[in-house]
Write a protein that holds these residues in place. Structure first.
Motif, PDB file in Angstrom:
ATOM      1  N   SER A   3     -81.091  90.482  -2.483  1.00 35.13           N
ATOM      2  CA  SER A   3     -81.540  89.087  -2.673  1.00 35.13           C
ATOM      3  C   SER A   3     -80.486  88.103  -2.195  1.00 35.13           C
ATOM      4  N   ALA A   4     -79.231  88.396  -2.533  1.00 33.47           N
ATOM      5  CA  ALA A   4     -78.151  87.472  -2.139  1.00 33.47           C
ATOM      6  C   ALA A   4     -78.030  87.407  -0.620  1.00 33.47           C
ATOM      7  N   LEU A   5     -78.166  88.554   0.064  1.00 30.92           N
ATOM      8  CA  LEU A   5     -78.069  88.530   1.529  1.00 30.92           C
ATOM      9  C   LEU A   5     -79.302  87.858   2.138  1.00 30.92           C
ATOM     10  N   ASN A   6     -80.468  88.024   1.484  1.00 27.67           N
ATOM     11  CA  ASN A   6     -81.654  87.300   1.946  1.00 27.67           C
ATOM     12  C   ASN A   6     -81.409  85.800   1.900  1.00 27.67           C
ATOM     13  N   ALA A   7     -80.801  85.331   0.808  1.00 30.04           N
ATOM     14  CA  ALA A   7     -80.539  83.890   0.679  1.00 30.04           C
ATOM     15  C   ALA A   7     -79.625  83.404   1.805  1.00 30.04           C
ATOM     16  N   VAL A   8     -78.593  84.205   2.121  1.00 29.21           N
ATOM     17  CA  VAL A   8     -77.670  83.839   3.204  1.00 29.21           C
ATOM     18  C   VAL A   8     -78.417  83.834   4.539  1.00 29.21           C
ATOM     19  N   ALA A   9     -79.214  84.886   4.788  1.00 31.92           N
ATOM     20  CA  ALA A   9     -79.930  85.018   6.069  1.00 31.92           C
ATOM     21  C   ALA A   9     -80.954  83.890   6.234  1.00 31.92           C
ATOM     22  N   GLU A  10     -81.634  83.524   5.137  1.00 31.38           N
ATOM     23  CA  GLU A  10     -82.642  82.455   5.207  1.00 31.38           C
ATOM     24  C   GLU A  10     -81.989  81.115   5.563  1.00 31.38           C
ATOM     25  N   GLU A  11     -80.825  80.842   4.947  1.00 32.33           N
ATOM     26  CA  GLU A  11     -80.097  79.620   5.282  1.00 32.33           C
ATOM     27  C   GLU A  11     -79.655  79.644   6.741  1.00 32.33           C
ATOM     28  N   MET A  12     -79.167  80.807   7.174  1.00 36.91           N
ATOM     29  CA  MET A  12     -78.697  80.916   8.566  1.00 36.91           C
ATOM     30  C   MET A  12     -79.856  80.732   9.543  1.00 36.91           C
ATOM     31  N   ALA A  13     -81.036  81.277   9.190  1.00 41.17           N
ATOM     32  CA  ALA A  13     -82.201  81.137  10.069  1.00 41.17           C
ATOM     33  C   ALA A  13     -82.586  79.658  10.181  1.00 41.17           C
ATOM     34  N   GLN A  14     -82.590  78.952   9.043  1.00 44.14           N
ATOM     35  CA  GLN A  14     -82.988  77.530   9.086  1.00 44.14           C
ATOM     36  C   GLN A  14     -81.953  76.701   9.836  1.00 44.14           C
ATOM     37  N   THR A  15     -80.660  77.002   9.616  1.00 38.26           N
ATOM     38  CA  THR A  15     -79.609  76.259  10.304  1.00 38.26           C
ATOM     39  C   THR A  15     -79.584  76.624  11.784  1.00 38.26           C
ATOM     40  N   GLY A  16     -79.624  77.942  12.075  1.00 31.23           N
ATOM     41  CA  GLY A  16     -79.514  78.417  13.460  1.00 31.23           C
ATOM     42  C   GLY A  16     -80.682  77.965  14.325  1.00 31.23           C
ATOM     43  N   PHE A  17     -81.900  78.061  13.794  1.00 37.84           N
ATOM     44  CA  PHE A  17     -83.082  77.678  14.582  1.00 37.84           C
ATOM     45  C   PHE A  17     -83.452  76.205  14.386  1.00 37.84           C
ATOM     46  N   GLU A  18     -82.684  75.519  13.534  1.00 35.45           N
ATOM     47  CA  GLU A  18     -82.893  74.085  13.275  1.00 35.45           C
ATOM     48  C   GLU A  18     -84.324  73.786  12.852  1.00 35.45           C
TER      49      GLU A  18
END
Ligand SMILES: [Zn+2]
Length: 251
Positions: free
Chosen positions: A220-235
């Motif tokens: 779950s914690a890595l999902n939270a990190v990946a989801e933030e990265m996806a939103q930031t990375g893909f804007e």
């Protein structure tokens, strides 16, 4: 008039006129394409049961005068992964993957690595237990293939090594991870075991990872990190994520 023939994953369909559907498919050879499946809304249609989102199919289509819209001639079902309706979280994770593909993958751009990644995660995405791991796996690799994954093993400011013993910090709307010295006050802690899982995601296959016993709070914690990265990375802000977060109820 060109003929398109390729494996594809069905992403989305929309009703079009009385009897047709507009189909968005991610094809192996031509990337994301849009096409019309004539008569597919009729009860007895040759497309029946083959155009569900997440179906893995063999697709034949013709290019017409309208370059943006192909005419779908034949669809053979290779495997229907379907949206896992029996498990709401798995369903939301599948919807999120579809949204990522719809929103972040350019049209008409083939990417065999991304197609293989999809075939790798789809079998586990509908499984209520493994869907969270499959979702993490897809997001991290999707970011990596798009050239957007920051280093998960080094501080993005000073380059200090990050790992199981150090953990890391992340800041909202910043892609990289930081060491303790560079965190500059505010920041969310990323535990060492979460970094270790991220490292395994880029080194191991998904079935191998799923066989290991990974604590669900680490996933779950890595999902939270990946989801933030996806939103930031893909804007982009992804609609499925707000539903997913409500449902998970823990962040
Ligand atoms: Zn640093």
């Amino acid at each position: 008039m060109g003929i398109l023939s390729s494996e594809a994953i069905i992403l989305r369909t929309y009703p079009l006129r009385e009897t047709d559907k507009l189909v968005v498919a991610y094809t192996r050879k031509y990337g994301k394409v849009r096409g019309v499946a004539r008569g597919s809304r009729r009860i007895r249609s040759r497309f029946s049961g083959r155009l569900e989102p997440l179906s893995w199919v063999e697709l034949v289509a013709f290019e017409g005068r309208n370059q943006e819209l192909v005419s779908i001639d034949k669809v053979e079902l290779l495997k229907g992964y379907g949206l896992a309706m029996q498990d709401y979280q798995a369903y939301l994770r599948s919807s999120y993957l579809l949204e990522l593909l719809m929103e972040t993958v350019p049209e008409h751009e083939a990417n065999d690595s991304l197609f293989r990644l999809l075939l790798h995660v789809l079998p586990l995405l509908g499984d209520s237990h493994d869907s969270r791991l499959a979702s993490v796996y897809f997001q991290i690799w999707h970011l990596k293939l798009a050239g957007l994954l920051p280093s998960l093993a080094a501080c993005s400011r000073c380059g200090a090594a990050l790992g199981r013993s150090t953990g890391a910090w992340r800041r909202l709307e910043v892609l990289g991870l930081f060491c303790q010295e560079c965190r500059q006050g505010a920041g969310h802690r990323v535990l060492g075991e979460v970094l270790e899982l991220a490292d395994q995601v880029v080194k191991k296959s998904l079935p191998d990872l799923a066989r290991g016993k990974i604590a669900s709070k680490t996933v779950s914690a890595l999902n939270a990190v990946a989801e933030e990265m996806a939103q930031t990375g893909f804007e982009r802000k992804f609609d499925s994520l707000s539903l997913l977060r409500q449902e998970s109820g823990n962040r």
